[in-house]
Design an enzyme around this catalytic site. Structure first.
Site, mmCIF file in Angstrom:
data_model
loop_
_atom_site.group_PDB
_atom_site.id
_atom_site.type_symbol
_atom_site.label_atom_id
_atom_site.label_comp_id
_atom_site.label_asym_id
_atom_site.label_seq_id
_atom_site.Cartn_x
_atom_site.Cartn_y
_atom_site.Cartn_z
ATOM 1 N N CYS B 79 0.836 -1.199 0.000
ATOM 2 C CA CYS B 79 0.000 0.000 0.000
ATOM 3 C C CYS B 79 0.878 1.258 0.000
ATOM 4 O O CYS B 79 1.646 1.455 -0.926
ATOM 5 C CB CYS B 79 -1.004 -0.049 1.151
ATOM 6 S SG CYS B 79 -2.379 1.109 0.920
ATOM 7 N N HIS B 187 -3.827 -4.947 -0.252
ATOM 8 C CA HIS B 187 -3.397 -5.492 1.034
ATOM 9 C C HIS B 187 -3.449 -7.022 0.992
ATOM 10 O O HIS B 187 -4.519 -7.591 1.180
ATOM 11 C CB HIS B 187 -4.311 -4.986 2.152
ATOM 12 C CG HIS B 187 -4.074 -3.562 2.500
ATOM 13 N ND1 HIS B 187 -3.156 -3.166 3.450
ATOM 14 C CD2 HIS B 187 -4.599 -2.422 2.013
ATOM 15 C CE1 HIS B 187 -3.146 -1.848 3.539
ATOM 16 N NE2 HIS B 187 -4.026 -1.372 2.672
ATOM 17 N N GLU B 189 -2.521 -9.041 3.174
ATOM 18 C CA GLU B 189 -2.886 -9.534 4.512
ATOM 19 C C GLU B 189 -4.384 -9.413 4.772
ATOM 20 O O GLU B 189 -4.889 -9.908 5.786
ATOM 21 C CB GLU B 189 -2.060 -8.817 5.589
ATOM 22 C CG GLU B 189 -2.489 -7.389 5.938
ATOM 23 C CD GLU B 189 -2.050 -6.309 4.943
ATOM 24 O OE1 GLU B 189 -1.642 -6.644 3.819
ATOM 25 O OE2 GLU B 189 -2.141 -5.117 5.307
#
Lengths: 252, 209
Positions: B79, B187, B189
Site C-alpha cells: 500500500c 493489502h 494480509e
C-alpha cells in the site's frame, strides 16, 4: 472492476454472538471466532463486529475476542459499538480492526470524526447511522434506535462525510427485521448525497433483495445483514452466484 | 525471519498474524540492525505519503530499507509502503520517495471516470502483465483473482517493473517489481486465501516457508 460487497454483521455480547445463530454444522455456533472463520470461508467480503456489551469488564472481554478473531481472519474487519473517543479507536485498531464505526459517539461529539480521520485516515472511519421516517422526514435516531435526535438524516450524513467519514452504513429502522427488502428510497437519498461508499443495512430477507438493491441503486456499494446469514436463510455462496447470474459483479 | 518495518505508520497486527498463519516467523521492528539481518523485509504503511516518508528518514530506517534493496534480499512494500519505493509522489505537493523503483505516485482523480468513488475501496481483480506472470511473487496466482484495495493515489510510469494492474475505470497499478524489490498496492494480509498465497510466495523468495 470493483465488486459489490456482502457483509455479515456479528453482534457480540459477553464474548458470544447474540441475535440468534443456527448453524447445525458448527461446533460452537455462538463463538465469534468460529463464525467469523465460517463466513470468511463462505465468501464474505468483510465482517462487522458489533460490541453490544454494556460494562467495562465486558469491553475487555470483547477486545480479547476481537484479537482472537483478527488473528485468524484475513479479510477486512470493521468494529463498532461503544466507540466514543479516539482512545476507543486505538483500543480496537490495536486488536486488528481495519475500520471503526461510530454512531452515538459521533452524535454526542461530531469532532470525534475529524480527530479520528486525521489520526487514522478517512478510510478508517465508518459512520453508522440509524434512520427512521418521522412525519415525512428522514430522522437520525440515537442509542440503538431508541431516541429521536431531531436531526435530518441526509444533512447529518453529508456533514459527517465532510468531517472525514470514509464510508456510511445506513440502517433503516423502518425496514429492519421486516425482511421485505432494503429501504431503497432512503438509500437512494443518501447514496446520491455523498461520494463515499454506502452500505445498505436493514430489511434483507432473501437473495433477490440484494439483486434489487444493486440493480436499482448502482451507487450502493455493499449489503449488510445479520440474522438471515446466521440462520442460513440466505447462504453467501448461493447469494453471490445468484448476484452474478443477474449481472452483478461480485467476488466468487 | 521476516522483518516488518515499524516506523510508526499503520497497524502491523494483521500483517504479523497473516505471516504466522502461513508459518512464517516475523518480527515487527524499528531496529535497523534487525532489519538488515532479516531474510526478507516488508515495508507496510497507511496514511499520507509526506508524513510517512519523513518518518522513514527521521528514524534512519530509509537507509536500512535501501540497504535491504541493495543486498538482493526480498523487499515488499504494501500500500503506502509500495508507494514509498518510487522516486516521487504528488500527494499534496511533490515529495521524494526512496527511488528504488522507476515511476511516480499520482492521484487517480481525473484519470478514472468522474462517477467512480475515491478512494478505491474494496475487492478488485488482478490482471498480470507478462512480467507479472513470470514473477515469483505471483507463483500462486493465475490472474483474475480478487484482492482488497484501499487507496486514492496510484503508481504510474513503472515501465518494465509493472507486474499487475486492476480495472477501476482505468488500469491502475496493482503490483510492481524489479529484481528483489516488490510492491503491492492492495493489502495481501486482507485479501483472504489469495493474499496469503502471495505472502507465502514472497516468503519463499526469502527462503522462508
Amino acid at each position: 472492476m470493483i465488486t459489490k460487497r456482502i457483509i455479515p454483521c456479528l453482534d457480540v455480547r459477553d464474548g458470544r454472538v447474540v441475535k440468534g445463530v443456527n448453524f447445525a454444522h458448527l461446533a460452537d455456533v455462538n463463538s465469534p471466532v468460529e463464525l467469523a472463520e465460517y463466513y470468511t470461508a463462505s465468501g464474505a467480503d468483510e465482517l462487522v463486529f458489533y460490541d453490544i456489551t454494556a460494562s467495562a469488564e465486558g469491553r475487555a472481554l470483547f477486545t480479547d475476542i476481537l484479537c482472537e478473531t483478527a488473528k485468524r481472519v484475513f479479510i477486512p474487519l470493521t468494529v463498532g459499538g461503544g466507540i466514543n473517543t479516539v482512545d476507543d479507536f486505538d483500543r480496537v485498531l490495536k486488536c486488528g480492526a481495519d475500520k471503526v464505526s461510530v454512531n452515538s459517539g459521533a452524535l454526542q461529539n461530531p469532532a470525534l470524526i475529524e480527530q479520528a480521520a486525521r489520526r487514522y485516515g478517512n478510510q478508517c472511519v465508518v459512520l453508522s447511522v440509524d434512520v427512521k421516517r418521522v412525519g415525512g422526514e428522514l430522522r437520525v435516531f440515537a442509542r440503538g434506535g431508541r431516541d429521536d435526535t431531531g436531526r435530518e438524516a441526509v444533512g447529518w450524513i453529508r456533514d459527517c462525510v465532510a468531517r472525514g467519514a470514509g464510508e456510511v452504513v445506513l440502517n433503516s429502522i423502518d425496514t429492519d427485521g421486516v425482511k421485505d427488502g432494503f429501504d431503497l428510497e432512503m438509500l437512494r437519498a443518501v447514496s446520491e448525497a455523498v461520494d463515499v461508499p454506502v452500505i445498505a443495512s436493514g430489511g434483507a430477507g432473501k437473495a433477490d433483495d440484494f439483486v434489487t438493491l444493486f440493480k436499482t441503486l448502482p451507487r450502493v456499494d455493499a449489503g449488510l445483514a445479520a440474522s438471515i446469514f446466521h440462520f442460513g436463510e440466505v447462504k453467501i455462496p448461493q447469494l453471490k452466484a445468484h448476484l452474478r447470474a443477474n449481472g452483478i459483479n461480485v467476488r466468487i | 525471519m521476516i522483518a516488518i518495518v515499524d516506523y510508526g505508520v499503520g497497524n502491523l497486527f494483521s500483517l504479523h498474524s497473516s505471516l504466522a498463519a502461513i508459518g512464517a516467523e516475523s518480527i515487527v521492528t524499528g531496529d535497523a540492525a534487525a532489519i538488515s539481518k532479516a531474510d526478507a523485509v516488508i515495508l507496510p504503511g497507511v496514511g499520507a505519503f509526506e508524513d510517512a516518508a519523513a518518518k522513514l528518514r527521521e528514524t534512519g530506517l530509509a537507509a536500512a530499507v535501501r540497504g535491504v534493496a541493495a543486498s538482493g534480499k526480498p523487499l515488499l512494500g504494501i500500500c503506502l509502503g509500495m508507494q514509498l519505493l518510487f522516486e516521487k509522489s504528488y500527494e499534496f505537493g511533490e515529495h521524494e520517495g526512496l527511488g528504488l523503483l522507476p515511476g511516480s505516485v499520482v492521484p487517480m482523480a481525473g484519470v478514472i471516470p468522474a462517477e467512480l468513488k475515491i478512494p478505491h475501496i474494496g475487492w478488485n481483480a488482478l490482471h498480470l502483465t507478462p512480467a507479472g506472470k513470470n514473477s515469483p511473487l505471483f507463483a500462486n496466482v493465475h490472474g483474475g483473482e480478487y484482492v482488497y484495495f484501499v487507496h486514492s493515489y496510484y503508481a504510474t510510469g513503472c515501465g518494465d517493473a509493472l507486474l499487475a494492474v486492476t480495472d477501476y475505470g482505468a488500469d491502475l497499478t496493482a503490483a510492481v517489481g524489479q529484481g528483489n524489490v516488490l510492491g503491492c498496492q492492495f493489502h495481501p494480509e486482507k485479501s483472504g486465501t489469495v493474499g496469503l498465497g502471495i505472502l507465502r510466495a514472497f516468503c519463499a523468495m526469502g527462503g522462508r516457508v
